[in-house]
Design a protein around this motif. Structure first.
Motif, mmCIF file in Angstrom:
data_model
loop_
_atom_site.group_PDB
_atom_site.id
_atom_site.type_symbol
_atom_site.label_atom_id
_atom_site.label_comp_id
_atom_site.label_asym_id
_atom_site.label_seq_id
_atom_site.Cartn_x
_atom_site.Cartn_y
_atom_site.Cartn_z
ATOM 1 N N PHE A 50 0.822 -1.208 0.000
ATOM 2 C CA PHE A 50 0.000 0.000 0.000
ATOM 3 C C PHE A 50 0.857 1.258 0.000
ATOM 4 C CE2 PHE A 50 0.516 -1.459 4.354
ATOM 5 C CZ PHE A 50 0.987 -0.324 5.000
ATOM 6 N N ARG A 51 0.214 2.349 -0.462
ATOM 7 C CA ARG A 51 0.819 3.680 -0.386
ATOM 8 C C ARG A 51 -0.077 4.527 0.499
ATOM 9 N NH1 ARG A 51 0.489 8.455 -4.723
ATOM 10 N NH2 ARG A 51 -1.405 8.724 -3.521
ATOM 11 N N GLU A 52 0.531 5.062 1.561
ATOM 12 C CA GLU A 52 -0.240 5.813 2.547
ATOM 13 C C GLU A 52 0.288 7.241 2.616
ATOM 14 O OE1 GLU A 52 -1.911 3.387 6.073
ATOM 15 O OE2 GLU A 52 -0.153 4.442 6.813
ATOM 16 N N HIS A 53 -0.627 8.204 2.657
ATOM 17 C CA HIS A 53 -0.228 9.618 2.685
ATOM 18 C C HIS A 53 -0.389 10.169 4.097
ATOM 19 C CE1 HIS A 53 -0.925 13.996 1.167
ATOM 20 N NE2 HIS A 53 0.345 13.771 1.417
ATOM 21 N N HIS A 54 0.648 10.838 4.584
ATOM 22 C CA HIS A 54 0.582 11.422 5.930
ATOM 23 C C HIS A 54 0.707 12.945 5.885
ATOM 24 C CE1 HIS A 54 0.749 7.550 8.088
ATOM 25 N NE2 HIS A 54 1.409 7.162 7.010
ATOM 26 N N GLY A 55 0.255 13.571 4.806
ATOM 27 C CA GLY A 55 0.309 15.029 4.693
ATOM 28 C C GLY A 55 1.568 15.489 3.979
ATOM 29 N N ASP A 56 1.484 16.679 3.392
ATOM 30 C CA ASP A 56 2.577 17.266 2.604
ATOM 31 C C ASP A 56 3.127 16.250 1.592
ATOM 32 O OD1 ASP A 56 2.318 19.694 3.905
ATOM 33 O OD2 ASP A 56 3.556 19.016 5.570
ATOM 34 N N HIS A 57 4.465 16.044 1.603
ATOM 35 C CA HIS A 57 5.028 15.072 0.651
ATOM 36 C C HIS A 57 5.388 13.763 1.344
ATOM 37 C CE1 HIS A 57 5.125 17.915 -2.617
ATOM 38 N NE2 HIS A 57 5.631 18.817 -1.795
ATOM 39 N N ASP A 58 4.791 13.514 2.477
ATOM 40 C CA ASP A 58 5.117 12.338 3.271
ATOM 41 C C ASP A 58 4.271 11.136 2.829
ATOM 42 O OD1 ASP A 58 5.889 10.557 5.164
ATOM 43 O OD2 ASP A 58 4.957 11.578 6.864
ATOM 44 N N PHE A 59 4.815 10.345 1.911
ATOM 45 C CA PHE A 59 4.143 9.119 1.454
ATOM 46 C C PHE A 59 4.911 7.913 1.993
ATOM 47 C CE2 PHE A 59 2.741 12.140 -1.754
ATOM 48 C CZ PHE A 59 1.402 11.829 -1.870
ATOM 49 N N VAL A 60 4.186 6.946 2.488
ATOM 50 C CA VAL A 60 4.826 5.728 2.983
ATOM 51 C C VAL A 60 4.427 4.581 2.049
ATOM 52 C CG1 VAL A 60 4.895 4.043 4.869
ATOM 53 C CG2 VAL A 60 4.863 6.487 5.377
ATOM 54 N N TYR A 61 5.434 3.867 1.535
ATOM 55 C CA TYR A 61 5.189 2.696 0.676
ATOM 56 C C TYR A 61 5.546 1.476 1.504
ATOM 57 C CZ TYR A 61 5.412 6.304 -2.941
ATOM 58 O OH TYR A 61 5.184 7.418 -3.693
ATOM 59 N N SER A 62 4.601 0.598 1.711
ATOM 60 C CA SER A 62 4.862 -0.507 2.632
ATOM 61 C C SER A 62 4.033 -1.726 2.227
ATOM 62 C CB SER A 62 4.502 -0.042 4.046
ATOM 63 O OG SER A 62 4.791 -1.051 4.971
ATOM 64 N N ASP A 63 4.196 -2.813 2.976
ATOM 65 C CA ASP A 63 3.318 -3.957 2.773
ATOM 66 C C ASP A 63 2.734 -4.377 4.107
ATOM 67 O OD1 ASP A 63 5.209 -5.430 4.088
ATOM 68 O OD2 ASP A 63 5.636 -6.810 2.435
ATOM 69 N N GLN A 64 1.903 -5.398 4.084
ATOM 70 C CA GLN A 64 1.166 -5.765 5.297
ATOM 71 C C GLN A 64 2.088 -6.266 6.416
ATOM 72 O OE1 GLN A 64 -0.593 -9.366 2.865
ATOM 73 N NE2 GLN A 64 -1.272 -9.543 4.961
ATOM 74 N N THR A 65 3.308 -6.651 6.074
ATOM 75 C CA THR A 65 4.226 -7.127 7.106
ATOM 76 C C THR A 65 5.030 -5.971 7.716
ATOM 77 O OG1 THR A 65 6.020 -7.492 5.539
ATOM 78 C CG2 THR A 65 4.509 -9.336 5.887
ATOM 79 N N GLY A 66 4.879 -4.773 7.169
ATOM 80 C CA GLY A 66 5.596 -3.613 7.700
ATOM 81 C C GLY A 66 6.863 -3.300 6.938
ATOM 82 N N ARG A 67 7.146 -4.086 5.893
ATOM 83 C CA ARG A 67 8.347 -3.816 5.095
ATOM 84 C C ARG A 67 8.162 -2.498 4.342
ATOM 85 N NH1 ARG A 67 10.354 -8.144 0.706
ATOM 86 N NH2 ARG A 67 8.124 -8.538 0.791
ATOM 87 N N ILE A 68 9.175 -1.636 4.392
ATOM 88 C CA ILE A 68 9.103 -0.325 3.746
ATOM 89 C C ILE A 68 9.804 -0.386 2.388
ATOM 90 C CG2 ILE A 68 9.771 2.129 3.938
ATOM 91 C CD1 ILE A 68 7.677 1.377 5.980
ATOM 92 N N PHE A 69 9.170 0.193 1.373
ATOM 93 C CA PHE A 69 9.761 0.263 0.026
ATOM 94 C C PHE A 69 10.090 1.704 -0.308
ATOM 95 C CE2 PHE A 69 6.460 -3.089 -0.155
ATOM 96 C CZ PHE A 69 7.227 -4.185 -0.482
ATOM 97 N N ASP A 70 11.001 1.870 -1.272
ATOM 98 C CA ASP A 70 11.066 3.194 -1.892
ATOM 99 C C ASP A 70 10.044 3.175 -3.028
ATOM 100 O OD1 ASP A 70 12.165 1.722 -3.910
ATOM 101 O OD2 ASP A 70 14.184 2.569 -3.756
ATOM 102 N N ARG A 71 9.869 4.320 -3.690
ATOM 103 C CA ARG A 71 8.806 4.412 -4.683
ATOM 104 C C ARG A 71 9.001 3.408 -5.820
ATOM 105 N NH1 ARG A 71 6.358 9.860 -7.478
ATOM 106 N NH2 ARG A 71 5.021 8.784 -8.949
ATOM 107 N N LYS A 72 10.260 3.276 -6.265
ATOM 108 C CA LYS A 72 10.525 2.352 -7.379
ATOM 109 C C LYS A 72 10.277 0.903 -6.945
ATOM 110 C CE LYS A 72 13.867 1.226 -10.958
ATOM 111 N NZ LYS A 72 15.196 1.434 -11.494
ATOM 112 N N GLY A 73 10.681 0.601 -5.705
ATOM 113 C CA GLY A 73 10.461 -0.747 -5.180
ATOM 114 C C GLY A 73 8.985 -1.071 -5.091
ATOM 115 N N PHE A 74 8.190 -0.047 -4.720
ATOM 116 C CA PHE A 74 6.734 -0.214 -4.621
ATOM 117 C C PHE A 74 6.144 -0.492 -6.008
ATOM 118 C CE2 PHE A 74 2.509 1.855 -4.739
ATOM 119 C CZ PHE A 74 1.861 1.094 -3.790
#
Lengths: 423, 222
Positions: A50-74
Motif C-alpha cells: 500500500f501507499r499511505e499519505h501522511h500530509g505534505d510530501h510524506d508518502f509511505v510505501y509498505s506492505d502488510q508485514t511492515g516492510r518499507i519500500f522506496d517508490r521504485k520498489g513499490f
C-alpha cells in the motif's frame, strides 16, 4: 413579540450561514489534503502492498508485514499497474509464477473496474433521455444517432433531435421489437454508457416490470433485445456498463442489498464479488484483474479493505487497515474545538448538494463553553460600565436564553448575539 | 391601504417596467443563443453536452434574478430612506407591521411576476429545442437562482433600512452568504435537495426584515 420573532428569524439564518461559511473558510486557510490510501496485491511479494499519505510530501510505501519500500520498489511490486515504467526501466519481460509477461501481454490482460458512490444512479442527477448508439457503425468510431429515447409506461419513445419531435416510425418498430423479445412495460432501471468515447458500444441493460433484465442494442439500424438469465428477484440498484476491449465483463451490477457482481460476457453469468463490510453509499469499489490474480479493493475515509482472489474469483487472502484521514491533523483538531458542529453541502459520495450536519462531540462542546465564558465576560463588563458596579441580583434571566443559544451553537451563536443584541 | 398600494406601484412602475424589458431582452438573447447553437452544431452533440457533460445552455441568466431583486429593493427603499419619506410613512395611522407587510407585498409581488415570467420563458426556450425532461431539469436548476432574487430583495431591504453601520455590514455578510448558497450548484439538478432548506431560509428573511424596520422607527443604533 414581533421584534423578538424578527431577531430569532435573523439569528437562525445567521447561525446556519456561518455554520457553512466559517468552517469552509477555515478549511480553505488551514486544511491539509490527505490523499486516499492505495492498496494492491503484489504478485511479486505475494502480499498486500500500500501507499499511505501522511500530509505534505510524506508518502509511505509498505506492505502488510511492515516492510518499507522506496517508490521504485513499490512500483516494481505491482508490475501490472506500473507496466509502462517497468518497460522503461528495462525490467520486462518478467516471469511470475512460471509465466512470462512482456509489455503487450501485460497491456492486453489487465483490466480495472471502478464504482464510486457518486456514480450510482440514485446518487446523481440525471435526465432520463438517452441516445441508442449504432453498435455496428461500419466505421472505426462510434457516432451519435439523430434520435434519443425515453422509456414511458407503454413505449420506447424515440425523439428526433433535429426537430424535437417524436419519431413515430422508430417508436412503433422498436417498441414492437422490445415486446416481441418478452419485455414487459413499464421499464425499471436503464443502464448504459451514453458516450462515443469508448472502443465499441454495448447498448443498455434495461429492467422490465417483472424484474427481468434485457440487453438492448441498436444493430444495423434494428433493435436487438436479449433477455438475460440474470435472476428476476435480484433487484438491481445500479449497473455500470464499461465497454472494454478484452470483452470479458460488461461491468458491475449492484443490488439494492449492496451485493456486487461482475456481469460476464459468458451468457451474462454473474460473478459475485467480495462485499463484506461494503457500503455502496459511502465506499468506492475497485477490482483489478490480471492473469494471475484478481484484487477487490474498497473503503471509505476510515478504512480500506482488500481481498485477493485467484483467476476463478475465489478469495484466498484479505487485509484491511485504517486510513489516515484529515482528523489526524492539527488543523482538524483545532477546527473541532472551534466549532461545535459544521454544515456541509457538498459530499464526496454524492453528486447532489444536500444538508449534512457534522457534530464535533466533546471537543466542540469545550469550544462552546469557552464562547460562553467570553459571552459572560462581555455581559459582566457591559453591566459594570452601565451601573458602575454589579451584583448577581442585577443579572436578568434574559441573557441566559442567549447563553443557552451559545452553548448549543458555539462561535456561530456568539458572533450572532454580539452582532444582533436584544434591544 | 389602497392609497399605499397605489403610491408604491406608481413609484416602482418605471423600474419594474425597465426590469421587465431587461429580463425580456435577456431571455430573447437566450433564445437567439440557443437557436445559434442548433444552427451551427449538430443537435445530437448538443444533447450530449446538455445531458452527459452537464453544460448549462442557460447559465447566462444565472445572476439575472439576483440583480432583479437587488435593483427592485433599491428602487423601492433607497429613496424612502435617503429622502426621509419612510419616516413620514411610519407616522401614518397604519400599524408598523401592516405598513411593512404592504411594502413587502408590493415589492415581492412585483418581483415574483418578473421571476415567474423569466422561469416560464426559460421553460419555453428549453422545451422548444429539447424534450420536456430537459426543460423540467432547467427549471429545477434555475429555482435556486430565482430564490437568490428573493433573498437579494429581502436582504437589500434589510441593509437599506438598517440605521447602524455595523449591522448593515453583518446583514450584508449573512445575506451574501445566503446568495452564495443559492449559486453553489455547478451542474443541472445538483441543488434539488437543497431547495426546501433554501426556501425555508428565504421565508425566514420576511420576519427578519422587521428587525431593521423597528430599529429605523425607534431610532436604534449600533
Amino acid at each position: 413579540m414581533m421584534p423578538l420573532a424578527s431577531r430569532f428569524a435573523f439569528l437562525s439564518i445567521a447561525i446556519l450561514v456561518m455554520a457553512i461559511g466559517l468552517p469552509e473558510l477555515y478549511s480553505k486557510i488551514f486544511s491539509v489534503k490527505i490523499a486516499p490510501t492505495q492498496m494492491f496485491y503484489s504478485p511479486v511479494h505475494q502480499s498486500f502492498v500500500f501507499r499511505e499519505h501522511h500530509g505534505d510530501h510524506d508518502f509511505v510505501y509498505s506492505d502488510q508485514t511492515g516492510r518499507i519500500f522506496d517508490r521504485k520498489g513499490f512500483e516494481t511490486a505491482i508490475p501490472f499497474i506500473y507496466y509502462k515504467n517497468m518497460d522503461l526501466w528495462g525490467l520486462l519481460p518478467l516471469t511470475l509464477n512460471g509465466q512470462r509477461f512482456d509489455l503487450a501481454t501485460m497491456r492486453e490482460n489487465r483490466q480495472v473496474f471502478e464504482l464510486s458512490p457518486r456514480e450510482i444512479k440514485d446518487r446523481r442527477p440525471a435526465i432520463a433521455i438517452q441516445p441508442l448508439l449504432e453498435s455496428n457503425p461500419g466505421r472505426t468510431r462510434l457516432q451519435f444517432p439523430e434520435d434519443v429515447f425515453r422509456m414511458t409506461k407503454t413505449d420506447m419513445v424515440f425523439v428526433n433531435v433535429d426537430h424535437n419531435v417524436r419519431d413515430e416510425a422508430l417508436t412503433t418498430t422498436f417498441t414492437a421489437a422490445l415486446k416481441q423479445a418478452g419485455f414487459t412495460f413499464p421499464a425499471g432501471l436503464i443502464a448504459g454508457k451514453d458516450t462515443i468515447l469508448k472502443p465499441f458500444d454495448e447498448g443498455y441493460f434495461i429492467a422490465d416490470a417483472t424484474g427481468a433484465i434485457f440487453h438492448v442494442k441498436r444493430v444495423n439500424g434494428a433493435l436487438s433485445a436479449v433477455r438475460t438469465p440474470i435472476p428476476t428477484d435480484l433487484q438491481p440498484r445500479h449497473i455500470k456498463v464499461s465497454e472494454n476491449k478484452a470483452r470479458a465483463y460488461y461491468g458491475f451490477l449492484l443490488t439494492q442489498e449492496g451485493r456486487l457482481y461482475l456481469i460476464s460476457y459468458d451468457q451474462y453469468r454473474l460473478i459475485p464479488l467480495p462485499s463484506d463490510g461494503y457500503d455502496p453509499d459511502r465506499m468506492s469499489y475497485k477490482i483489478l484483474l490480471n492473469p494471475l490474480y484478481k484484487t477487490a479493493i474498497y473503503g471509505d475515509d476510515h478504512v480500506i479493505r482488500a481481498v485477493a482472489m485467484d483467476p476463478d474469483f475465489q478469495p484466498f487472502d484479505r487485509y484491511e487497515r485504517p486510513v489516515p484521514g484529515p482528523d489526524s491533523t492539527l488543523s482538524w483538531r483545532v477546527m473541532t474545538h472551534l466549532f461545535p458542529f459544521r454544515l456541509t453541502l457538498a459530499d464526496r459520495t454524492s453528486a447532489f448538494l444536500d444538508w449534512h450536519v457534522h457534530w464535533h462531540g466533546v471537543s466542540g462542546l469545550m469550544g462552546s463553553a469557552l464562547c460562553l465564558l467570553a459571552w459572560f465576560g462581555v455581559q459582566w463588563q457591559c453591566r459594570r460600565r452601565a451601573s458602575g458596579g454589579i451584583s448577581w441580583r442585577s443579572i436578568s434571566w434574559r441573557p441566559l436564553k442567549e447563553a443557552l443559544l451559545i452553548l448549543c451553537t458555539g462561535l456561530f451563536g456568539l458572533i450572532a448575539v454580539l452582532m444582533i443584541p436584544e434591544e | 391601504m389602497r392609497a399605499l398600494f397605489l403610491k408604491e406601484w406608481v413609484k416602482l412602475r418605471p423600474v419594474w417596467g425597465l426590469l421587465l424589458v431587461a429580463n425580456g431582452l435577456l431571455m430573447l438573447y437566450l433564445w437567439i443563443d440557443m437557436r445559434h447553437h442548433f444552427r451551427v452544431e449538430h443537435a445530437e452533440m448538443l444533447y450530449y453536452q446538455a445531458n452527459r457533460i452537464g453544460r448549462l445552455f442557460y447559465s447566462d441568466m444565472r445572476y439575472a434574478p439576483l440583480l432583479t431583486g437587488l435593483l427592485l429593493a433599491l428602487a423601492q427603499f433607497w429613496p424612502e430612506v435617503t429622502k426621509g419619506r419612510l419616516r413620514l410613512s411610519l407616522h401614518l395611522p397604519v400599524g408598523l407591521a401592516t405598513l411593512t407587510l404592504t411594502y413587502l407585498t408590493i415589492g415581492l409581488g412585483g418581483l415574483a411576476v418578473l421571476l415567474l415570467l423569466e422561469a416560464l420563458a426559460l421553460y419555453g426556450i428549453i422545451a422548444l429545442y429539447f424534450p420536456i425532461e430537459f426543460a423540467n431539469s432547467a427549471l429545477v436548476t434555475a429555482s435556486a437562482w430565482i430564490l437568490a432574487g428573493f433573498v437579494a430583495y429581502l436582504g437589500v431591504t434589510m441593509i437599506v433600512l438598517e440605521p447602524g453601520r455595523g449591522r448593515k455590514l453583518f446583514y450584508s455578510v449573512i445575506v451574501g452568504g445566503l446568495v452564495w448558497l443559492c449559486h453553489l450548484a455547478q451542474h443541472y439538478g445538483q441543488a434539488a435537495p437543497l431547495l426546501p432548506g433554501l426556501i425555508a431560509l428565504t421565508l425566514l428573511l420576511i420576519p427578519a426584515v422587521f428587525l431593521p424596520v423597528f430599529r429605523f422607527r425607534y431610532g436604534g443604533r449600533s
